[in-house]
Design an enzyme around this catalytic site. Structure first.
Site, PDB file in Angstrom:
ATOM      1  N   GLU A 138       0.567  -1.130   0.020  1.00  0.00           N
ATOM      2  CA  GLU A 138       0.039  -0.267   0.007  1.00  0.00           C
ATOM      3  C   GLU A 138       0.769   0.975   0.143  1.00  0.00           C
ATOM      4  OE1 GLU A 138      -3.199   0.257  -0.345  1.00  0.00           O
ATOM      5  OE2 GLU A 138      -3.189  -1.783   0.274  1.00  0.00           O
ATOM      6  N   ASP A 278      -4.364  -9.492  -8.252  1.00  0.00           N
ATOM      7  CA  ASP A 278      -4.346  -8.392  -9.492  1.00  0.00           C
ATOM      8  C   ASP A 278      -3.302  -7.314 -10.372  1.00  0.00           C
ATOM      9  OD1 ASP A 278      -4.819  -6.913  -6.728  1.00  0.00           O
ATOM     10  OD2 ASP A 278      -6.457  -6.010  -6.880  1.00  0.00           O
ATOM     11  N   GLU A 371     -18.667  -5.295  -3.076  1.00  0.00           N
ATOM     12  CA  GLU A 371     -17.257  -5.573  -2.808  1.00  0.00           C
ATOM     13  C   GLU A 371     -17.039  -6.993  -3.530  1.00  0.00           C
ATOM     14  OE1 GLU A 371     -14.442  -3.488  -2.229  1.00  0.00           O
ATOM     15  OE2 GLU A 371     -12.864  -5.203  -1.966  1.00  0.00           O
ATOM     16  N   GLU A 392     -11.638   0.973  -9.752  1.00  0.00           N
ATOM     17  CA  GLU A 392     -11.271   0.094 -11.490  1.00  0.00           C
ATOM     18  C   GLU A 392     -12.455   0.169 -11.945  1.00  0.00           C
ATOM     19  OE1 GLU A 392     -11.198  -0.932  -8.094  1.00  0.00           O
ATOM     20  OE2 GLU A 392      -9.057  -1.213  -7.307  1.00  0.00           O
ATOM     21  N   THR A 475      -0.726   0.920 -10.542  1.00  0.00           N
ATOM     22  CA  THR A 475      -2.167   0.301 -10.801  1.00  0.00           C
ATOM     23  C   THR A 475      -2.992   1.395  -9.268  1.00  0.00           C
ATOM     24  OG1 THR A 475      -3.258  -1.206  -9.159  1.00  0.00           O
ATOM     25  CG2 THR A 475      -1.163  -0.874  -8.425  1.00  0.00           C
TER      26      THR A 475
END
Ligand SMILES: *[C@@H]1O[C@H](CO)[C@@H](O)[C@H](O)[C@H]1NC(C)=O
Ligand SMILES: *[C@@H]1O[C@H](CO)[C@@H](O)[C@H](O)[C@H]1NC(C)=O
Ligand SMILES: *[C@@H]1O[C@H](CO)[C@@H](O)[C@H](O)[C@H]1NC(C)=O
Ligand SMILES: *[C@@H]1O[C@H](CO)[C@@H](O)[C@H](O)[C@H]1NC(C)=O
Length: 579
Positions: A138, A278, A371, A392, A475
Site C-alpha cells: 500500500e 490483481d 465488493e 476499477e 495500479t
C-alpha cells in the site's frame, strides 16, 4: 529525453482506423453530439474532485484521509491492509496521504498552482522518520508511486512550476522512503515482508505471510526510483522478488494468493484475478511497456494465457486451484473490474468489452458494484457488501472508450458519475457505502477516490492530458512516462512503431491486437483481405488454412475462449469435448 510515441495513443489510433469507412459519417455526428455532453460530464467530475479535495484540506489535512460524515480525519496509512488493526502506532499523526495521492490528479485537471502548493508543503514538512508499521504494498503504490509520479510531473517542461522553486525535493523524499523499504526484502527468498516499520525496519516476530500482489506489484515504482536516482538497488530487489514469485508458479502457470516469505511456500492455493493477485498481472505487462524488457512480456504472456484458460467462464472470471486448474470460488469482486482495462492494453478488446458489460449489469442492479457477488447464487456476499468508492470499473470504462470511441462508454461513465453523486456525496466529501443493499454510508473517503476514481472519470470525458504524452498509469492511477532511455534495446518486432502502426490498408481493416505478432511469433499472419478477424491476444491459427490436421500439433488456440484446439478423428481442428 526522447519520448516514444504514446503507446496507448498509437494503439487507440490503430483501433480507430479500423472502423469501416461506412460508419465514418455517423461516427463524426455522434462525436460532436457527445462532445458537448462530455464537457458537461467533465465539469461534473471536476466538481466532485474539488468537493472531495477541499473537504480533505479543510477537515483532515495533513492527516492521511478524510472522514466525511463527521468531518474529521483518520491516520490510516498504518491501517491499510491491517484488517485486525495490529501494532498500531502510538504517536503517528499522518503523512498527508490524500495530498500525495491528489498531486497527479491536480496536474491532469490543469491546476498547477495547487499542485505546486502541495509539492512545496510536502518538501518542507513530510518526514518518513515515524514509528509506524505500514503495509509495504500500500505504501509503495500510494506514497512512493505518488511521489515519484509527482516528481516527474514537476520536472516535466510541459507543466513548469509556477514559481520554479522545485529542487527535486519529492525525489529526495521518495528515495528516503525507498531506502526504508529495503529491510523488508532481507529474507532467505528475497520475497519481501508485507509489513515494515518506517523507523525501525521489520519488527520482531513479524508475520511471514504475504500476498502475491504484495510481492509482485513493486517493480514500476521501485524501478522508476532506480532510474531517476541512478541507484539500482530498488529495482533489483523488486525484480528479484518478482522472479522468485514467478519461479513458484505451478505447471499450469498459475500462482496462489498467499505465501510465506521465509520458506517460499504457498499458503493459499486458490487464486483469481481479484484481491491479493490483481496487480501482479498488471505489473508484469506494464513493466514490459515501461522498461521494454522482453522477459516481462514472456512472463505476462504465459500468465495471461493461463488466466484466460483456467479462470474465464464466458465473460466471468472465477477462482481456481493453482495446482489443478479446478474452479474453486464463483465470485465476482469489485477489484476484478480492472481486468478489462488491462485487456485493452493487451489488445483483447472483444473479451474486455464482454466482461465490462457484465460488470455494468451488476453495477446497474445495485447502483454501484458490491465488493463481492456470488455468481453461483446471484447474491451479494453476506459480509462483503460494501462499495468503498473503488475506481476499477471507471478505469476499464476509460480504457474501453479510448480504444473504441464507442459513445456507449460515455453513458456508462455518466451512470457512474450519477451513482457517486446521488449515493455517496455528503456535505463533508464523498463517503464509502457500507452496505449496497441499504446504501448506508461509512465515515471514510479513501485516498484512491482522489488518485483514481475522479482521475479516470475525468480522463474518460477529457483525454487532452494524454495527447503527445506516452505514459502508463500505475495500479494507483499515477502516471509514469514511457521513455526510450529507460528501455532496453528491443528486438525489431517489439519496436512500437512496427507493431502499433499497421502498414497496409488490408492490415488496417483487421481488428488485430497490437500484440498479436508477439503472441504468435511463429505464425506469419496472412494479410490478404482481412475477412478472418483476429480478436484475441491468445489467438493462434491452425497450421493449415482449411483447418485440416493430422495431429493436435496442427491445431491452434481458439480466439474467443483461449482453449487449445485439437484434431478430431475426421481430421479437423476444433474445440472437441475431451472426456
Ligand atoms: C486549484 O485548486 C484550489 C484548491 O482546491 C482551488 O481553490 C482553485 O480554484 C483551483 N484552481 C483551478 C484553476 O481550478
Ligand atoms: C510546513 O508546515 C507548516 C505548519 O503547518 C506551515 O506553516 C508551512 O507553511 C509549511 N511549509 C510549506 C512550504 O507549506
Ligand atoms: C461490445 O459488446 C456489445 C454487445 O455484445 C456489442 O454490441 C459491441 O459491438 C461490442 N463492442 C466492441 C468494441 O466489441
Ligand atoms: C520496422 O521494421 C523495419 C523492417 O521490417 C525496419 O527497417 C524499421 O527500422 C523498423 N522500424 C523502426 C521504427 O525501427
Amino acid at each position: 529525453m526522447n519520448m516514444l510515441p504514446s503507446i496507448l495513443q498509437t494503439w487507440v489510433v490503430m483501433f480507430l482506423v479500423i472502423s469501416p469507412t461506412l460508419f465514418a459519417a455517423s461516427v463524426s455526428r455522434v462525436d460532436s453530439y457527445s462532445s458537448a455532453r462530455k464537457r458537461h460530464l467533465r465539469e461534473k467530475v471536476r466538481k466532485m474532485f474539488y468537493h472531495a479535495y477541499e473537504n480533505y484540506l479543510t477537515h483532515a489535512f495533513p492527516h492521511d484521509e478524510l472522514k466525511p460524515l463527521t468531518k474529521s480525519f483518520t491516520d490510516s496509512l498504518s491501517e491499510l491492509g491491517n484488517l485486525k488493526l495490529e501494532h498500531l502506532p502510538q504517536d503517528y499523526s499522518g503523512s498527508a496521504l490524500s495530498l500525495i495521492e491528489s498531486l497527479s490528479s491536480l496536474v491532469i485537471l490543469g491546476n498547477n498552482t495547487e499542485f505546486e502548493r502541495g509539492v512545496l508543503w510536502l518538501s518542507d514538512n513530510l518526514t518518513f522518520d515515524v514509528d509506524a508499521r505500514v503495509n509495504l504494498f500500500e505504501c509503495n503504490i500510494r506514497v512512493l508511486g505518488g511521489l515519484v509520479s509527482a516528481h516527474i510531473l514537476a520536472t516535466d517542461s510541459a507543466n513548469r512550476l509556477v514559481q520554479g522553486s522545485y529542487n527535486n525535493q519529492l525525489l529526495t523524499l521518495a528515495e528516503d522512503l525507498g531506502r526504508r523499504f529495503l529491510p523488508a526484502f532481507n529474507t532467505p527468498t528475497g520475497l519481501p515482508y508485507a509489513w515494515i516499520n518506517l523507523k525501525y525496519g521489520v519488527i520482531e516476530s513479524e508475520t511471514t505471510e504475504t500476498s502475491t500482489s504484495g510481492c509482485g506489484s513493486l517493480i514500476l515504482e521501485m524501478g522508476a526510483l532506480s532510474r531517476l536516482t541512478g541507484d539500482p538497488i530498488y529495482e533489483s530487489v523488486a525484480l528479484r522478488a518478482l522472479r522468485k514469485l514467478w519461479s513458484m508458479r505451478s505447471s499450469l502457470n498459475l500462482v496462489g494468493t498467499t505465501l510465506d516469505v521465509t520458506t517460499g511456500q504457498w499458503i493459499g492455493y486458490s487464486s483469481g484475478i481479484g484481491a491479493g493477485v490483481d496487480s501482479f498481472y498488471e505489473y508484469l505487462f506494464k513493466a514490459h511497456i515501461l522498461f521494454g524488457k522482453e522477459d516481462f512480456w514472456r512472463m505476462f504472456q504465459s500468465a495471461y494465457l493461463a488466466v484466460q484458460k483456467y479462470f474465464r467462464h464466458g465473460p466471468w472470471y472465477h477462482e481456481a486451484d493453482m495446482r489443478t486448474g479446478k474452479a474453486t470460488y464463483w465470485q465476482l469482486t469489485s477489484l476484478q473490474a480492472f481486468w478489462p482495462g488491462l485487456q485493452v492494453l493487451v489488445g483483447d478488446i472483444a473479451a474486455a468489452n464482454s466482461s465490462h458489460r457484465e460488470f455494468f449489469y451488476v453495477w446497474q442492479k445495485f447502483g454501484v458494484l458490491p465488493e463481492r457477488y456470488l455468481l453461483d447464487h446471484q447474491i451479494i456476499h453476506p459480509t462483503e457488501k460494501y462499495y468503498p468508492l473503488r475506481p476499477e470499473f471507471a478505469e476499464s470504462t476509460f480504457y474501453l472508450y479510448q480504444a473504441t470511441k464507442d459513445p456507449w462508454y460515455i453513458e456508462v461513465g455518466e451512470s457512474i458519475v450519477n451513482s457517486l453523486n446521488s449515493y455517496t456525496k455528503v456535505e463533508g466529501g464523498f463517503a464509502s457505502i457500507r452496505d449496497v443493499n441499504t446504501m448506508q454510508l461509512e465515515d471514510h473517503q479513501h485516498s484512491f477516490f482522489l488518485a483514481e476514481t475522479c482521475k479516470y472519470l475525468y480522463l474518460l470525458f477529457d483525454d487532452s492530458f494524454l495527447v503527445d504524452r506516452n505514459i502508463i498509469f500505475t495500479t494507483e492511477g499515477h502516471p509514469l512516462p514511457v521513455l526510450s532511455s529507460w528501455h532496453e534495446k528491443l528486438p525489431e518486432a517489439y519496436i512500437p512503431a512496427n507493431w502499433t502502426f499497421p502498414k497496409s490498408e488490408s492490415q488496417r481493416r483487421r481488428r488485430e491486437s497490437a500484440m498479436t505478432l508477439q503472441v504468435c511469433p511463429a505464425t506469419t499472419l496472412s494479410l490478404n483481405h482481412g475477412d478472418q478477424q483476429i480478436e484475441s491476444a491468445c489467438h493462434i491459427p491452425d497450421v493449415r488454412g482449411d483447418h485440416r490436421c493430422l495431429s493436435d500439433e496442427d491445431c491452434g488456440v481458439d480466439s474467443t475462449n483461449c482453449r487449445k484446439r485439437s484434431c478430431s478423428t475426421a481430421s479437423y481442428c476444433g474445440l472437441w469435448l475431451v472426456t
